[in-house]
Design an enzyme around this catalytic site. Structure first.
Site, PDB file in Angstrom:
ATOM      1  N   CYS B  35       2.502  69.105 -40.130  1.00  0.00           N
ATOM      2  CA  CYS B  35       2.965  70.059 -40.627  1.00  0.00           C
ATOM      3  C   CYS B  35       2.682  71.108 -39.528  1.00  0.00           C
ATOM      4  CB  CYS B  35       2.788  70.499 -41.830  1.00  0.00           C
ATOM      5  SG  CYS B  35       3.264  69.466 -43.392  1.00  0.00           S
ATOM      6  N   CYS B 105       1.565  80.989 -44.244  1.00  0.00           N
ATOM      7  CA  CYS B 105       0.314  80.872 -43.782  1.00  0.00           C
ATOM      8  C   CYS B 105      -0.673  81.473 -45.053  1.00  0.00           C
ATOM      9  CB  CYS B 105      -0.090  81.836 -42.598  1.00  0.00           C
ATOM     10  SG  CYS B 105       0.657  81.224 -41.111  1.00  0.00           S
TER      11      CYS B 105
END
Lengths: 391, 277
Positions: B35, B105
């Site tokens: 990922c 994030c």
């Protein structure tokens, strides 16, 4: 930022001082329109004509085979769409999985906009980024309107055997386009002996300014213009000429011809020093792309278990400019399609860094980069949950 | 180049609390190499149940590292109940904001924290269950619906920015669109029908109609021994067939117009007309 070490020349290049010099008069003094009847405008026309000869000379082409455009992307679109308009009965395009977005996304658009009326074959590449010519030969059909392959890859620098591929297409009566944006000026090109029908190049990749490009169109090749308007470029590309940039591009081509040896000797030596140094000092670093079938200025290295954008931003702290094929640096979520086509493992694809040099780089700069890269990688690996110390 | 705040740059260049806590009480690992980002969070509690130490190891870009660093600073000294309330928006806010493409994030930080707390408590993660929607990035419907509700997301692009779902092959975009619509319908948030109406393709329209039928209408009819089947959709006309007890029910036409059509108009397209075949 005081010091800039520019190792991102495949993204864009510095406009060479001698190029700037020839461009400047065309802004405030010789601003006439080349299409005008008066001799004032005619001066611009002369500049454009001279530039056409300079570009043709670098490519081994005839001046009337040079069509000035606004950029490499426009040249690519013009060539491929021209072939489709010229052969409306043909619905197949052969390209590769490692093309620049200018060709890759154009092909995707053609398919979706024509309701899947066209078919695209995207040839795979080997793990080292090279192409299997037997697959290429098999892909050509009577329905193929055009082949479009990148001559030298922008991300890895891997060079395709375009001369041979063009000859094969020619023998089948199929038009051949190559994206020569990275190849021109870095490897010898002689279109008088290479049967490509179209070649795209971009000014700002060879020390000319942004906003100017060229489409080489071989004499006798069927052609349908993309930008339609005035009679400029003999009706092949409407729109008032970007005179200053065209004149600059002419000069840049002249300089590129002079620098071709330096690119393949001095620049290559610096590139090799950087590459060998990094691969030796940094454990688990891998070269992406064929070692020799490659541009002399490009090095694409993967640092396993770290992420490219993080590396770039650390390099940026030292004024070192490079780029990455990682997902984060591109704004997409997936790593570079070129590296994925090569089957680079995910452990490495996200941590790829491209260094691309030019004749303006010095050995001191390379030494500085060699000093800074290893601790950056070490530091980021110490932070990575996947990195086991000691490799 | 990303426009990162000074705080993001500071936490990226000088990350706090890098490493792993010895004998941790909670360990949370999220993300993967494939990922492009991953985070391992470890924490230690004192006798009073407060987090006395928290450390991270992160593989990822500048904002992933900065989000991890920020997270460890935020949770030190607080109780697990307090830590549980930290949202991804809180992490982003601590950093002075993140570019919207980088919001995932901060979501990764929140997820690692949840995973570490669940690990300490010995309970399974709620987000690990549910239907896998995005195969490229391994995102479930539970995660998507949660992000939509928490961060008030309205488009597939938003969902991709926050959860990464849909950022790969894009096959799941229709499903994400459905999840956005149903999640927003449930929270009572206004669905912008007019915008959605123009954009609905036939396939999407049929899928949405089927979903509303299956989720709400059929269960309600079944309670009374009836059922309904979708026969065809032609423009705004939705052709259905009533089954079971509905067939002989004198109120079936009322049900069709006042209930079925109303529901479909509310949740799919306000111009729909329901007809019995």
């Amino acid at each position: 930022m005081d010091k800039v070490i520019y190792l991102d020349n495949n993204a864009t290049t510095m406009v060479a001082p001698e190029v700037v010099e020839v461009m400047l008069p065309y802004f405030a003094e010789l601003y006439g329109n080349p299409s005008s009847m008066h001799s004032f405008g005619g001066q611009g026309g002369k500049g454009v004509a001279a530039a056409r000869e300079q570009v043709a000379s670098l490519l081994g082409a005839e001046p009337d085979e040079i069509v000035f455009t606004s950029c490499g992307t426009e040249s690519d679109s013009t060539a491929i769409l021209s072939a489709l308009y010229s052969f409306p009965e043909k619905h197949h395009i052969v390209t590769t999985r490692v093309e620049h977005p200018a060709v890759k996304n154009l092909c995707a658009n053609i398919v979706s906009m024509t309701g899947h009326f066209h078919r695209i074959t995207k040839l795979p590449v080997r793990p080292d980024g090279t192409i299997d010519l037997s697959l290429y030969k098999e892909s050509l059909t009577d329905d193929t309107a055009i082949v479009s392959v990148i001559w030298a890859n922008n991300e890895t620098g891997v060079i395709f055997p375009v001369v041979e591929m063009a000859e094969i297409a020619r023998s089948r009566g199929i038009l051949f386009h190559t994206d020569g944006v990275q190849a021109v000026g870095k490897i010898p090109i002689d279109l008088s002996r290479t049967p490509v029908d179209f070649l795209s190049l971009s000014g700002h990749k060879l020390h000319a300014s942004k906003g100017v490009g060229v489409l080489y169109v071989r004499r006798g090749t069927p052609f349908v213009p993309f930008m339609v308007g005035g009679h400029q470029e003999k009706g092949r590309r409407g729109g008032t000429e970007n005179v200053a940039s065209i004149v600059g591009l002419g000069k840049a081509c002249e300089v590129a011809a002079q620098n071709l040896d330096a690119e393949n000797s001095r620049v290559k030596e610096l590139r090799d020093k950087l590459e060998k140094g990094i691969l030796k000092i940094v454990p688990k670093s891998i070269l992406n792309g064929h070692e020799t079938e490659r541009l002399p200025n490009t090095s694409n290295i993967s640092f396993e278990y770290v992420e490219g954008e993080a590396i770039l931003l650390h390099l940026n702290q030292y004024g070192i400019c490079a780029s990455s094929g990682s997902a984060c640096s591109s704004g997409s979520l997936e790593p570079s399609h070129v590296l994925r086509a090569m089957g680079i493992p995910f452990t490495a694809a996200h941590g790829s860094i491209r260094f691309s040099l030019s004749v303006f780089n010095t050995e001191d700069e390379i030494d500085f980069v060699l000093e800074k890269v290893p601790p950056i990688i070490e530091n980021l690996r110490a932070m990575s949950p996947f990195w086991k110390s000691g490799g | 180049m990303w426009n990162y705040t000074e705080t993001v740059k500071d936490h990226f260049l000088n990350p706090r609390n890098v490493g792993e806590v010895d004998n941790p009480d909670g360990v949370g690992e999220v993300g993967s190499l494939a990922c492009g980002d991953a985070l391992k969070l470890t924490f230690k509690l004192n006798e009073a149940g407060r987090i006395v130490d928290a450390r991270f190891k992160t593989f990822g870009c500048a904002s992933a590292i900065a989000s991890s660093s920020a997270l460890t600073e935020m949770i030190k000294g607080i109780s697990l109940d307090e830590a549980e309330n930290i949202s991804n928006e809180d992490i982003a806010e601590f950093l002075g904001g993140l570019p919207k493409e980088k919001m995932h994030c901060s979501v990764m930080g929140r997820e690692a924290l949840e995973a570490a707390i669940a690990n300490y408590r010995g309970v399974p993660l709620p987000t690990a269950e549910g239907e896998l929607v995005c195969e490229c990035f391994g995102v479930t419907d539970v995660e998507i619906v949660r992000a939509v509700k928490e961060s008030n997301l309205t488009t597939v692009e938003d969902v991709t920015n926050f959860t990464k779902a849909g950022g790969g092959c894009e096959k799941c975009h229709d499903r994400i669109q459905e999840l956005i619509l149903s999640a927003r319908a449930v929270t009572g948030t206004e669905i912008k029908l007019e915008r959605g109406a123009k954009r609905l393709t036939n396939i999407k329209k049929i899928k949405l109609i089927e979903e509303v039928l299956n989720r709400e209408i059929r269960p309600a009819l079944k309670k009374d021994g009836g059922d309904i089947e979708l026969i065809d959709v032609d423009g705004d006309y939705v052709y259905v067939s009533l089954r079971g007890a509905c067939v002989s029910c004198s109120a079936s036409q009322v049900t069709l117009k006042d209930y079925v059509e109303k529901k479909l108009r509310e949740q799919v397209l306000e111009t729909l007309i329901v007809e019995e075949e």
